[in-house]
Design a protein around this motif. Sequence first.
Motif, PDB file in Angstrom:
ATOM      1  N   ASN A  69      54.386  10.915 -12.385  1.00 58.17           N
ATOM      2  CA  ASN A  69      53.144  10.655 -12.875  1.00 58.17           C
ATOM      3  C   ASN A  69      51.779  10.676 -11.689  1.00 58.17           C
ATOM      4  OD1 ASN A  69      53.964  10.669 -15.764  1.00 58.17           O
ATOM      5  ND2 ASN A  69      54.009   8.366 -15.553  1.00 58.17           N
ATOM      6  N   LEU A  70      52.163  10.366 -10.404  1.00 58.06           N
ATOM      7  CA  LEU A  70      51.130  10.261  -9.336  1.00 58.06           C
ATOM      8  C   LEU A  70      51.225  11.660  -8.747  1.00 58.06           C
ATOM      9  CD1 LEU A  70      52.079   6.605  -8.096  1.00 58.06           C
ATOM     10  CD2 LEU A  70      49.772   7.480  -9.274  1.00 58.06           C
ATOM     11  N   GLY A  71      51.842  12.570  -9.112  1.00 53.60           N
ATOM     12  CA  GLY A  71      51.963  13.967  -8.457  1.00 53.60           C
ATOM     13  C   GLY A  71      53.006  14.214  -7.711  1.00 53.60           C
ATOM     14  N   GLY A  72      53.970  13.358  -7.332  1.00 56.93           N
ATOM     15  CA  GLY A  72      55.092  13.159  -6.580  1.00 56.93           C
ATOM     16  C   GLY A  72      56.210  13.852  -7.047  1.00 56.93           C
ATOM     17  N   SER A  73      57.253  14.091  -6.039  1.00 51.99           N
ATOM     18  CA  SER A  73      58.598  14.560  -6.673  1.00 51.99           C
ATOM     19  C   SER A  73      59.457  13.886  -5.557  1.00 51.99           C
ATOM     20  CB  SER A  73      58.647  15.973  -6.467  1.00 51.99           C
ATOM     21  OG  SER A  73      58.511  16.594  -5.266  1.00 51.99           O
ATOM     22  N   VAL A  74      60.769  13.365  -6.181  1.00 55.85           N
ATOM     23  CA  VAL A  74      61.628  12.952  -5.367  1.00 55.85           C
ATOM     24  C   VAL A  74      62.785  13.875  -4.750  1.00 55.85           C
ATOM     25  CG1 VAL A  74      63.973  11.531  -5.525  1.00 55.85           C
ATOM     26  CG2 VAL A  74      61.778  10.922  -6.547  1.00 55.85           C
ATOM     27  N   HIS A  75      62.679  14.138  -3.621  1.00 58.65           N
ATOM     28  CA  HIS A  75      63.660  15.092  -2.737  1.00 58.65           C
ATOM     29  C   HIS A  75      65.098  14.727  -2.614  1.00 58.65           C
ATOM     30  CE1 HIS A  75      60.716  18.190  -0.757  1.00 58.65           C
ATOM     31  NE2 HIS A  75      60.313  18.088  -2.291  1.00 58.65           N
TER      32      HIS A  75
END
Length: 96
Positions: A69-75
């Motif tokens: 939701n904050l624009g990030g992604s878990v790598h």
Amino acid sequence: MAAVRRLVIDVLKPHDPPLLTFTNQLAEIESVEGVTSSLIELDQEVQNIKLTFESDDLDFEAIDETIKNLGGSVHSVDQVACGDSVVTDRRTLQDG
């Protein structure tokens, strides 16, 4: 299932929101007692950060959803500690 007490993840996020705001939002998740963020790499469009969460029982799905939701992604999930206590890593003879 054993409670997740520590979680270390690698995240790619845009510059906005700033790291302080991003981390504050993650700290507001109900299952999170504390979170630390560290900037690993910075380029013109994104930031690579390491997030360390601690609590009595972390909710990974809530953490992942908030990051998205904050624009990030878990790598990657780089460390998980489960059980009644958090075990501290110790160097052994095999570590060189």
